[in-house]
Scaffold this motif. Structure first.
Motif, PDB file in Angstrom:
ATOM      1  N   THR A 304       0.836  -1.204   0.000  1.00  0.00           N
ATOM      2  CA  THR A 304       0.000   0.000   0.000  1.00  0.00           C
ATOM      3  C   THR A 304       0.866   1.247   0.000  1.00  0.00           C
ATOM      4  O   THR A 304       0.632   2.199  -0.765  1.00  0.00           O
ATOM      5  CB  THR A 304      -0.931   0.005   1.231  1.00  0.00           C
ATOM      6  OG1 THR A 304      -1.808  -1.115   1.159  1.00  0.00           O
ATOM      7  CG2 THR A 304      -1.737   1.289   1.294  1.00  0.00           C
ATOM      8  N   ASP A 324       2.027  -2.617 -15.806  1.00  0.00           N
ATOM      9  CA  ASP A 324       1.499  -3.660 -14.943  1.00  0.00           C
ATOM     10  C   ASP A 324       0.859  -4.755 -15.806  1.00  0.00           C
ATOM     11  O   ASP A 324       0.268  -4.463 -16.841  1.00  0.00           O
ATOM     12  CB  ASP A 324       0.451  -3.055 -14.006  1.00  0.00           C
ATOM     13  CG  ASP A 324       0.147  -3.946 -12.815  1.00  0.00           C
ATOM     14  OD1 ASP A 324       0.691  -3.674 -11.739  1.00  0.00           O
ATOM     15  OD2 ASP A 324      -0.631  -4.904 -12.979  1.00  0.00           O
ATOM     16  N   ASP A 326      -1.938  -6.791 -15.609  1.00  0.00           N
ATOM     17  CA  ASP A 326      -3.251  -7.176 -15.098  1.00  0.00           C
ATOM     18  C   ASP A 326      -3.178  -7.543 -13.620  1.00  0.00           C
ATOM     19  O   ASP A 326      -3.842  -8.473 -13.164  1.00  0.00           O
ATOM     20  CB  ASP A 326      -3.827  -8.342 -15.915  1.00  0.00           C
ATOM     21  CG  ASP A 326      -5.309  -8.575 -15.636  1.00  0.00           C
ATOM     22  OD1 ASP A 326      -6.013  -7.595 -15.329  1.00  0.00           O
ATOM     23  OD2 ASP A 326      -5.758  -9.730 -15.699  1.00  0.00           O
ATOM     24  N   SER A 328      -2.703  -4.782 -11.100  1.00  0.00           N
ATOM     25  CA  SER A 328      -2.600  -3.527 -10.355  1.00  0.00           C
ATOM     26  C   SER A 328      -3.346  -3.566  -9.041  1.00  0.00           C
ATOM     27  O   SER A 328      -3.002  -2.838  -8.097  1.00  0.00           O
ATOM     28  CB  SER A 328      -3.107  -2.363 -11.212  1.00  0.00           C
ATOM     29  OG  SER A 328      -4.471  -2.546 -11.571  1.00  0.00           O
ATOM     30  N   ASP A 329      -4.391  -4.416  -8.955  1.00  0.00           N
ATOM     31  CA  ASP A 329      -5.101  -4.540  -7.687  1.00  0.00           C
ATOM     32  C   ASP A 329      -4.314  -5.355  -6.676  1.00  0.00           C
ATOM     33  O   ASP A 329      -4.598  -5.313  -5.470  1.00  0.00           O
ATOM     34  CB  ASP A 329      -6.477  -5.165  -7.907  1.00  0.00           C
ATOM     35  CG  ASP A 329      -6.410  -6.540  -8.559  1.00  0.00           C
ATOM     36  OD1 ASP A 329      -5.381  -6.842  -9.201  1.00  0.00           O
ATOM     37  OD2 ASP A 329      -7.379  -7.306  -8.434  1.00  0.00           O
ATOM     38  N   LEU A 332      -0.856  -2.914  -6.261  1.00  0.00           N
ATOM     39  CA  LEU A 332      -1.348  -1.606  -5.857  1.00  0.00           C
ATOM     40  C   LEU A 332      -0.727  -0.462  -6.642  1.00  0.00           C
ATOM     41  O   LEU A 332      -0.661   0.677  -6.187  1.00  0.00           O
ATOM     42  CB  LEU A 332      -1.205  -1.398  -4.348  1.00  0.00           C
ATOM     43  CG  LEU A 332      -2.075  -2.350  -3.516  1.00  0.00           C
ATOM     44  CD1 LEU A 332      -2.053  -1.982  -2.047  1.00  0.00           C
ATOM     45  CD2 LEU A 332      -3.524  -2.367  -4.024  1.00  0.00           C
ATOM     46  N   SER A 334      -2.442   0.431  -8.768  1.00  0.00           N
ATOM     47  CA  SER A 334      -3.755   1.030  -9.047  1.00  0.00           C
ATOM     48  C   SER A 334      -3.830   2.471  -8.532  1.00  0.00           C
ATOM     49  O   SER A 334      -4.552   3.299  -9.106  1.00  0.00           O
ATOM     50  CB  SER A 334      -4.863   0.193  -8.413  1.00  0.00           C
ATOM     51  OG  SER A 334      -4.625  -0.007  -7.030  1.00  0.00           O
ATOM     52  N   TYR A 335      -3.090   2.790  -7.478  1.00  0.00           N
ATOM     53  CA  TYR A 335      -3.071   4.178  -6.990  1.00  0.00           C
ATOM     54  C   TYR A 335      -2.532   5.107  -8.077  1.00  0.00           C
ATOM     55  O   TYR A 335      -3.072   6.193  -8.303  1.00  0.00           O
ATOM     56  CB  TYR A 335      -2.206   4.292  -5.727  1.00  0.00           C
ATOM     57  CG  TYR A 335      -2.830   3.720  -4.481  1.00  0.00           C
ATOM     58  CD1 TYR A 335      -3.840   4.401  -3.808  1.00  0.00           C
ATOM     59  CD2 TYR A 335      -2.404   2.501  -3.962  1.00  0.00           C
ATOM     60  CE1 TYR A 335      -4.412   3.884  -2.649  1.00  0.00           C
ATOM     61  CE2 TYR A 335      -2.971   1.977  -2.800  1.00  0.00           C
ATOM     62  CZ  TYR A 335      -3.974   2.668  -2.156  1.00  0.00           C
ATOM     63  OH  TYR A 335      -4.535   2.147  -1.019  1.00  0.00           O
ATOM     64  N   GLU A 338      -5.033   5.426 -11.090  1.00  0.00           N
ATOM     65  CA  GLU A 338      -6.169   6.313 -10.830  1.00  0.00           C
ATOM     66  C   GLU A 338      -5.791   7.774 -10.974  1.00  0.00           C
ATOM     67  O   GLU A 338      -6.590   8.587 -11.459  1.00  0.00           O
ATOM     68  CB  GLU A 338      -6.712   6.044  -9.423  1.00  0.00           C
ATOM     69  CG  GLU A 338      -7.401   4.688  -9.288  1.00  0.00           C
ATOM     70  CD  GLU A 338      -7.656   4.321  -7.842  1.00  0.00           C
ATOM     71  OE1 GLU A 338      -7.367   5.153  -6.941  1.00  0.00           O
ATOM     72  OE2 GLU A 338      -8.141   3.191  -7.592  1.00  0.00           O
ATOM     73  N   GLU A 346      -1.126  -1.019 -19.412  1.00  0.00           N
ATOM     74  CA  GLU A 346      -1.577  -2.363 -19.096  1.00  0.00           C
ATOM     75  C   GLU A 346      -1.054  -3.338 -20.141  1.00  0.00           C
ATOM     76  O   GLU A 346      -1.317  -3.184 -21.332  1.00  0.00           O
ATOM     77  CB  GLU A 346      -3.110  -2.396 -19.065  1.00  0.00           C
ATOM     78  CG  GLU A 346      -3.696  -3.755 -18.789  1.00  0.00           C
ATOM     79  CD  GLU A 346      -3.291  -4.303 -17.433  1.00  0.00           C
ATOM     80  OE1 GLU A 346      -2.459  -5.244 -17.413  1.00  0.00           O
ATOM     81  OE2 GLU A 346      -3.770  -3.781 -16.416  1.00  0.00           O
TER      82      GLU A 346
END
Length: 606
Positions: A304, A324, A326, A328-329, A332, A334-335, A338, A346
């Motif tokens: 995180t 990334d 597939d 990113s979740d 992280l 994903s931050y 966004e 991707e």
């Protein structure tokens, strides 16, 4: 002139091979006409300004054809003809396979199947990031089309519609030991490649007019283009033509001068390669970085903190890009996605292409982060290995490290990643134990060169350090220390918390323990480790990794040659894990606090 230039490239390839004591450079001879037409009529490159961002890029994915590349440099006037005599010699920049020891070589090649993926990364950077009008030309061999990474590249480039990318496939039908799977069936290659959204052109690879027309067609296409050129390996030398390496035995040329004569003799054609107008390199926007910080005692995972620090980095630097596969979740990233979607890329579940794209972005000057669960870096490891050979700078991150990942089981647990990344030339390996440390080390990665690897942990762990702490690469933190210490526990990442708990338990038993947080696994803090060894005489190392090549071996390397060699006990993951909770995993692996305390008692009793 083009046919004559092709002959000269063959002759100079033979000369280089003869100087090196090699057999006929058959793979260079088959592609000579393809490269002659490219050099004289389609490549836009300023050899006096190799850093011009407007230059085209030429990648020899079939790096074993290096004599041909060096012959092209002679024809372009970039190197002297006499330098060919130093091909493969000690200290020469004309190495057996191309490397950036030459300023016109973007990446090291030689491990087949990587050039096209890197070329796709460079082309994607041009199309989506710096938006410059250059082309990427990749010379591929038909033999390397058996590599899965090639098809990841075809799919990725087709999906992104990279019209600035051209794959020139030298279909000479022969691999190293015999025929390729499809031989000269260029139609079969065309069907497969076009299925990925590419434009394809089938030609006679020794007909300069067909080659010229194919390159022009590629430049006009709105899709990436594959030029499938039927050629003959060893073209021009009757003894080896369409025989290949195995048939020629790889022997030294029996009579190089006779071979040169058969090819038409030496010539000194010089090509004025069309140079693009000079364009100044882009200067990234740089702002003050505000690293996120976390209160002591709060439970936060290091992945995180990495993700949030990376997003902050995106605000501070416009040249930061993230790739990334597939995941990113999980990682992280994903931050970052966004907050900076235009700089997040991707690659889907294609780790080799992810790594190759990262290399391509780095070639174009971007500060590139690539992240995936640590276990899956093994899929892309060869791309990373070649990047390190070529001096490419990459920031790599592996999440889901070790058995502490939990119930997903061993397929998802990175247990060999530290060893793999430590083994790379001039690499940096970092393993934070808390959120503030992870955030600082994410920022620290950008201040170094080469391959930098950050290992993160899934589960939330207590924040140990305040925001005022610093974590220099090559350092460590001593979390418990006294003049009466009986033993030193060295830990990193998740096991730092287990070591601290063990130290508390042992203190109740009257055992004084020094605890070292070895967050920098490479380079390692030799001075602190040697001092601890001298002070306590006993060292217990605990890590969430196989015992081979990880933190324990880094510590032993640091202690080698020390004036005082302590008693050492290494704790690591010894048995193949299954599914269990993170707490159960640490217990089963024998790297939890109770196991560490027992190990300390054992080494003290011994």
């Amino acid at each position: 002139m083009l046919t004559a230039l092709g002959r000269q490239l063959r002759v100079d390839s033979v000369r280089a091979a003869d100087f090196a004591g090699l057999g006929p450079p058959a793979s260079s001879l088959s592609a000579a006409d393809l490269m002659a037409v490219l050099l004289a009529g389609h490549l836009r490159y300023d050899f006096d300004a190799s850093q011009n961002p407007a230059n085209d890029h030429l990648i020899f994915s079939k790096g074993h054809a290096s004599p041909l590349l060096y012959a092209m440099y002679v024809a372009a006037g970039a190197i002297a003809s006499e330098e060919l005599r130093w091909f493969r010699a000690s200290g020469s920049r004309l190495q057996g396979h191309p490397t950036p020891a030459l300023p016109w070589v973007d990446v090291a090649t030689g491990s087949l199947g990587q050039g096209l993926g890197i070329g796709a990364g460079i082309a994607l950077a041009g199309a989506r990031l710096d938006r410059r009008d250059f082309r990427v030309w990749v010379l591929c061999g038909d033999g390397e089309l058996a590599e899965g990474s090639m098809w990841e590249a075809f799919e990725h480039a087709g999906h992104e519609r990279l019209r600035n990318l051209t794959a020139i496939v030298d279909v000479n039908r022969l691999g190293q030991r015999g025929p390729t799977r499809l031989g000269w069936d260029t139609a079969a290659y065309a069907r497969r490649i076009s299925a990925f959204g590419w434009h394809t052109v089938e030609i006679d690879g020794h007909d300069v007019d067909q080659i010229d027309a194919a390159y022009a067609e590629a430049a006009a296409s709105e899709r990436p283009t594959a030029v499938l050129a039927r050629t003959r390996k060893g073209k021009g030398l009757r003894a080896v033509e369409d025989v290949g390496d195995a048939g020629s035995g790889g022997a030294v040329l029996p009579d190089a001068e006779a071979a040169i004569a058969e090819l038409g003799g030496r010539s000194a054609i010089r090509v004025e390669v069309a140079a693009p107008e000079y364009e100044a390199p882009a200067v990234p926007d740089l702002r003050s970085l505000r690293i996120p910080w976390y209160e002591r005692g709060r439970l936060v995972s290091t992945r995180t903190a990495f993700g949030q620090a990376l997003a902050a980095m995106g605000h501070a630097r416009s040249d930061v890009v993230v790739i990334d596969p597939d995941a990113s979740d999980a990682t992280l990233t994903s931050y970052f996605a966004e907050e900076h979607p235009e700089r997040f890329f991707e690659c889907h579940a294609a780790e080799q292409q992810m790594a190759a794209t990262a290399v391509g972005f780095s070639v174009r000057g971007f500060l590139t982060f690539a992240a995936t669960p640590a276990a899956f870096w093994t899929r892309a490891y060869d791309v990373v290995r070649m990047a390190s050979i070529g001096g490419v700078g990459l920031c790599l991150v592996g999440s889901h490290a070790g058995v502490s990942t939990g119930a997903d089981g061993p397929s998802q647990m990175g247990l060999e990643d530290i060893a793999a990344m430590r083994a790379l030339w001039r690499s940096i390996v970092l393993y934070p134990c808390d959120a503030n440390q992870a955030a600082h080390l994410t920022a620290a990665m950008t201040e170094h060169s080469g391959i930098r690897y950050l290992r993160t942990t899934c589960e939330d762990t207590p924040v140990l350090y305040g925001p005022e702490e610093t974590f220099p690469v090559g350092g460590s933190k001593v979390l418990r220390e006294s003049d009466a210490d009986d033993v030193t526990i060295v830990a990193a990442g998740i096991t730092v918390h287990e070591a601290l708990r063990a130290a508390d338990v042992l203190a109740d038993d009257g055992v004084s323990v020094r605890v070292v947080d070895l967050y920098s696994v490479k380079p390692v803090d030799t001075a602190t480790l040697r001092r601890a060894a001298a002070d306590t005489g006993r060292v217990v190392i605990v890590e969430d990794h196989w015992p081979q090549g990880g933190v324990g071996d880094a510590v032993l390397d640091a202690l080698t040659g020390s004036t005082v060699m302590p008693s050492v006990l290494k704790l690591g993951v010894l048995a193949l894990p299954g599914s269990a909770t993170p707490v159960e995993q640490l217990y089963h692996a024998g790297i939890d606090a109770d196991s560490v305390a027992e190990a300390v008692r054992e080494i003290m009793a011994g």
